[in-house]
Structures are given as structure tokens and as C-alpha cells.
Design a protein around this motif. Structure first.
Motif, mmCIF file in Angstrom:
data_model
loop_
_atom_site.group_PDB
_atom_site.id
_atom_site.type_symbol
_atom_site.label_atom_id
_atom_site.label_comp_id
_atom_site.label_asym_id
_atom_site.label_seq_id
_atom_site.Cartn_x
_atom_site.Cartn_y
_atom_site.Cartn_z
ATOM 1 N N GLU A 1 146.923 -48.471 5.295
ATOM 2 C CA GLU A 1 146.789 -47.485 6.003
ATOM 3 C C GLU A 1 145.730 -47.438 7.233
ATOM 4 O OE1 GLU A 1 146.464 -44.255 3.148
ATOM 5 O OE2 GLU A 1 147.938 -45.295 1.995
ATOM 6 N N PRO A 2 145.690 -48.120 8.102
ATOM 7 C CA PRO A 2 144.454 -48.256 9.071
ATOM 8 C C PRO A 2 144.402 -46.976 9.731
ATOM 9 C CG PRO A 2 146.765 -49.155 10.215
ATOM 10 C CD PRO A 2 146.842 -48.747 8.652
ATOM 11 N N ALA A 3 142.814 -46.967 10.100
ATOM 12 C CA ALA A 3 142.173 -45.638 10.766
ATOM 13 C C ALA A 3 142.753 -45.629 11.992
ATOM 14 C CB ALA A 3 140.549 -45.754 10.699
ATOM 15 N N PRO A 4 142.763 -44.299 12.744
ATOM 16 C CA PRO A 4 142.933 -44.433 14.017
ATOM 17 C C PRO A 4 141.924 -45.050 14.897
ATOM 18 C CG PRO A 4 142.473 -42.402 13.467
ATOM 19 C CD PRO A 4 142.551 -43.267 12.064
ATOM 20 N N THR B 1 133.946 -44.238 6.111
ATOM 21 C CA THR B 1 133.746 -44.246 4.773
ATOM 22 C C THR B 1 133.898 -45.796 4.332
ATOM 23 O OG1 THR B 1 134.322 -42.018 4.858
ATOM 24 C CG2 THR B 1 134.181 -43.083 2.740
ATOM 25 N N THR B 2 135.084 -46.380 4.654
ATOM 26 C CA THR B 2 135.264 -47.654 4.097
ATOM 27 C C THR B 2 134.322 -48.662 4.386
ATOM 28 O OG1 THR B 2 137.765 -47.161 4.371
ATOM 29 C CG2 THR B 2 137.240 -49.638 4.250
ATOM 30 N N ALA B 3 133.712 -48.623 5.692
ATOM 31 C CA ALA B 3 132.680 -49.562 6.115
ATOM 32 C C ALA B 3 131.470 -49.293 5.215
ATOM 33 C CB ALA B 3 132.434 -49.414 7.503
ATOM 34 N N SER B 4 131.135 -48.142 4.981
ATOM 35 C CA SER B 4 130.041 -47.785 4.145
ATOM 36 C C SER B 4 130.016 -48.015 2.651
ATOM 37 C CB SER B 4 129.551 -46.071 4.294
ATOM 38 O OG SER B 4 130.828 -45.587 3.553
ATOM 39 N N VAL B 5 131.209 -48.063 2.156
ATOM 40 C CA VAL B 5 131.571 -48.498 0.865
ATOM 41 C C VAL B 5 131.318 -50.052 0.583
ATOM 42 C CG1 VAL B 5 133.314 -48.744 -0.935
ATOM 43 C CG2 VAL B 5 132.869 -46.471 0.064
ATOM 44 N N LEU C 1 139.857 -53.563 -3.458
ATOM 45 C CA LEU C 1 141.045 -52.515 -3.332
ATOM 46 C C LEU C 1 141.134 -51.578 -2.325
ATOM 47 C CD1 LEU C 1 140.956 -51.599 -7.301
ATOM 48 C CD2 LEU C 1 142.961 -53.007 -5.845
ATOM 49 N N LEU C 2 139.630 -51.034 -2.070
ATOM 50 C CA LEU C 2 139.473 -50.192 -0.881
ATOM 51 C C LEU C 2 139.847 -51.158 0.572
ATOM 52 C CD1 LEU C 2 138.766 -47.399 0.012
ATOM 53 C CD2 LEU C 2 136.543 -48.067 0.224
ATOM 54 N N ARG D 1 140.482 -39.127 6.425
ATOM 55 C CA ARG D 1 140.955 -38.924 4.940
ATOM 56 C C ARG D 1 140.815 -39.917 3.925
ATOM 57 N NH1 ARG D 1 143.943 -33.947 4.272
ATOM 58 N NH2 ARG D 1 144.432 -33.094 6.437
ATOM 59 N N LEU D 2 139.942 -39.940 2.820
ATOM 60 C CA LEU D 2 139.866 -41.332 2.121
ATOM 61 C C LEU D 2 141.010 -41.162 0.986
ATOM 62 C CD1 LEU D 2 138.087 -43.600 1.552
ATOM 63 C CD2 LEU D 2 136.706 -42.040 0.004
ATOM 64 N N GLY D 3 141.425 -40.083 0.551
ATOM 65 C CA GLY D 3 142.482 -40.170 -0.413
ATOM 66 C C GLY D 3 142.082 -40.161 -1.916
ATOM 67 N N ALA D 4 142.957 -39.970 -2.868
ATOM 68 C CA ALA D 4 142.587 -40.203 -4.085
ATOM 69 C C ALA D 4 142.299 -41.544 -4.691
ATOM 70 C CB ALA D 4 143.464 -39.501 -5.122
ATOM 71 N N ALA D 5 143.063 -42.520 -4.001
ATOM 72 C CA ALA D 5 142.895 -43.869 -4.560
ATOM 73 C C ALA D 5 141.515 -44.422 -3.833
ATOM 74 C CB ALA D 5 143.896 -44.896 -4.043
ATOM 75 N N GLY D 6 141.265 -43.804 -2.566
ATOM 76 C CA GLY D 6 139.946 -44.297 -1.855
ATOM 77 C C GLY D 6 138.817 -43.778 -2.556
ATOM 78 N N LEU D 7 138.853 -42.349 -3.050
ATOM 79 C CA LEU D 7 137.758 -41.783 -3.779
ATOM 80 C C LEU D 7 137.448 -42.466 -4.947
ATOM 81 C CD1 LEU D 7 138.491 -38.047 -3.099
ATOM 82 C CD2 LEU D 7 136.725 -39.381 -2.176
ATOM 83 N N GLY D 8 138.614 -42.829 -5.720
ATOM 84 C CA GLY D 8 138.427 -43.515 -7.114
ATOM 85 C C GLY D 8 137.867 -44.919 -6.830
ATOM 86 N N SER D 9 138.208 -45.637 -5.873
ATOM 87 C CA SER D 9 137.588 -47.086 -5.641
ATOM 88 C C SER D 9 136.177 -46.878 -5.200
ATOM 89 C CB SER D 9 138.289 -47.625 -4.300
ATOM 90 O OG SER D 9 139.602 -47.789 -4.519
ATOM 91 N N ALA D 10 135.708 -45.760 -4.516
ATOM 92 C CA ALA D 10 134.158 -45.555 -4.251
ATOM 93 C C ALA D 10 133.459 -45.106 -5.387
ATOM 94 C CB ALA D 10 134.304 -44.343 -3.072
#
Length: 318
Positions: free
Chosen positions: A312-315, A262-266, A304-305, A143-152
Motif C-alpha cells: 500500500e504505497p504512500a502517495p 510514519t513508516t520511515a520513523s518506525v 512487517l511494516l 493513514r497507518l491502519g490497524a496493522a501498521g499501528l500494531g507493528s509500531a
């Protein structure tokens, strides 16, 4: 896979993206000094990367064999069956990674030929996080979340401003299609190596070997050997194989063990920033206000991402 902390995983992915940004300059030098087409350059990139990793992989393999000999238990038949199952999955993933790498490279260069470098870069690099985010949500539950989507979204806007700094560019349906195919292939590489555990050196070496074999027929057709100064050519091949290929992909695959796909790709979107900085420092290129603003937006969004990822680390995947 060698599991690392989130902080170190973010650092590894960032270094990988920065190293990838130097690959364009090395490729341009190869093209100018050797007169090769992009597919042949990609072949040499994979071949040099595999040659760089082979002695490391052999050394690690000897260490693992020694450890297995020291800890072998009595139930050898069950262990052998389990090992074969793991090996089949591992080699299948490595083969798929190599094919995806070859498709990514070839489709990208086809996009450049059809629609130009700027549009091909924006569509390929910009579409990759979108593909990764959608697939990671469906397949990995990320889940990327609203903040993650905004950063992307901000990062993508910065990418467009940076890469299209020279003004409007002409779009081509065929070129855009090739760029989207390249993005999809790169997304597949990211997801494959996020979803499954594997030793990063083996995954990287196998991907290069399979990708090189896929590109070899096209490279032979276009001309495999250089026509210019061999010292300059092979020096550029060595750099391309070691830094933006072997080192970058090993770090990227290692970082994927603790960082969301997703974070890595951004974070990988910073690649054009490194390429632009290299162009200014080495080739005397100029940055406009739009390019500076785009680079600043992109870097701020990535920062920011990265902060969000640390909170909020990924599993960890298995």
C-alpha cells in the motif's frame, strides 16, 4: 526531490538507520580522543557533513544551470517570479530543518546528562514515531491502519527491551522533557522533508549548515578543538561526517519521497540494533536474552511494516 520506488525508498531509509547506529561509536571515539563535549562533537558532525556535500552540490548546481540555459523560454519574467516563490519556500524549509536538527541534537544530549543514556534513547527514539504518526495523520492525511499501528507498538516494545537491557533505569522529569523535545524536533525534520519536494542534497547540506551555525556558539563555549591525537580525531570526524551524517541523511530524505513519514520513523528504530551489534563486534559487549528478544521483535515489526508499505504505497508528495 529525486523520486524513487517504494522498494528503493525502504532500502534507503533502512541503510540510513543502520548508518546512524554507527554514529554513537564514532562520537565516543571523538570524546575519548579529543576531550570534547557532545555539543562540540555535534558541531563537527554537521560541519564535516556539509563539507562532504558541498562539492557534490556545486557539481549538481552546474548541471542544473546548464539544463536551464538549454531550455529557457521567452516568458522570462513569469518564470523568474515563479522561481523566486519556489526558492523562498525551499530556503525557508531548509532553514527550519537546520534549526530542528540543532534542537534535536542539543536536547538529546541534555536528556542524556539529566536521565542517562538508556532512558534518553528510549524516550527520544520511541516518542518520535508517535509524534510523526499523529502529525502525519493531521497534516499529510497519512493513514497507518490497524496493522501498521500494531507493528509500531511491537517495534516500540522491542526498543524498550533492547535499550533497557541492563535493568531498570532512573527517570528524571527534566530529562524526559528534554528527550521529548528532541523527539519532537526530529519528527519535524521528518515531516518537513516528507511534505515538501526538494533536492535531497540541497536539503541535507542546508540543514547541516544552519544546524552547525546554531551549535557554533555553544561549541565555542565548551571547547571546539581537540586536545588528543589529531590524526585519530580528524579520522573520526571524517567518518562521522561522511557515513552516519552526509550519506545517511541524503538517503533518508530521498527515501521520504516514496515512503510514509510514519513508516520511515518506525524503520529508524533499528538504529539501536546497529549500535548494539557494533558494540558486540567491536567493543566486546554482551547481549542478554532480553536484548536478543527485543532486537528480534523490533526487526520483525519493521519488516512487517515495510511489507505493508510495499503493498500500500504512500502517495508521492509534490
Amino acid at each position: 526531490m529525486t523520486h524513487v520506488s517504494v522498494r528503493r525508498g525502504l532500502l534507503y531509509v533502512s541503510i540510513a538507520a543502520t548508518a546512524w547506529g554507527t554514529g554513537g561509536a564514532a562520537g565516543a571515539l571523538l570524546r575519548l580522543s579529543g576531550g570534547l563535549d557532545p555539543v562540540s562533537i555535534s558541531f563537527w558532525r554537521f560541519a564535516a557533513g556539509a563539507a562532504t556535500l558541498l562539492p557534490i552540490l556545486r557539481l549538481l548546481g552546474r548541471d542544473r544551470n546548464h539544463d536551464r540555459d538549454q531550455s529557457r523560454d521567452r516568458d522570462q519574467s513569469r518564470d523568474l517570479s515563479r522561481s523566486r516563490d519556489r526558492g523562498a519556500r525551499r530556503y525557508g524549509r531548509i532553514a527550519a530543518t537546520g534549526v530542528a536538527m540543532a534542537v534535536c541534537q542539543t536536547a538529546y544530549f541534555a536528556a542524556v546528562a539529566s536521565t542517562g543514556l538508556a532512558v534518553a534513547t528510549v524516550v527520544t527514539i520511541g516518542a518520535t514515531p508517535v509524534f510523526v504518526a499523529a502529525a502525519a495523520r493531521l497534516l499529510l492525511g497519512e493513514r497507518l491502519g490497524a496493522a501498521g499501528l500494531g507493528s509500531a507498538a511491537v517495534a516500540l516494545a522491542g526498543l524498550v527491551m533492547l535499550v533497557l537491557d541492563g535493568g531498570p533505569a532512573a527517570f528524571s522529569v527534566a530529562g524526559t522533557g528534554w528527550a521529548l523535545l528532541s523527539a519532537a524536533a526530529y519528527a519535524a525534520v521528518t515531516l518537513l522533508n516528507r511534505a515538501f519536494s526538494a533536492e535531497p542534497y540541497a536539503a541535507t547540506f542546508g540543514g547541516f549548515a544552519v544546524g552547525g551555525l546554531c551549535l557554533l556558539p555553544l561549541a565555542l563555549y565548551g571547547g571546539l578543538f581537540p586536545a588528543g591525537d589529531p590524526l585519530v580525531f580528524w579520522g573520526a570526524v571524517a567518518y562521522l561526517g561522511v557515513v552516519p551524517t552526509a550519506l545517511a541523511y541524503v538517503l533518508f530524505f530521498t527515501g521520504l519521497g516514496s515512503v510514509r513519514a510514519t513508516t520511515a520513523s518506525v524503520i529508524s528504530l533499528v538504529e539501536p540494533v546497529g549500535a548494539a551489534a557494533l558494540g558486540i563486534l567491536v567493543f566486546g559487549e554482551r547481549f542478554t536474552a532480553q536484548g536478543v528478544a527485543g532486537a528480534a521483535l523490533l526487526l520483525a515489526a519493521v519488516a512487517l511494516l515495510a511489507l505493508r508499505e510495499r503493498r500500500e504505497p504512500a502517495p508521492v508528495t509534490g
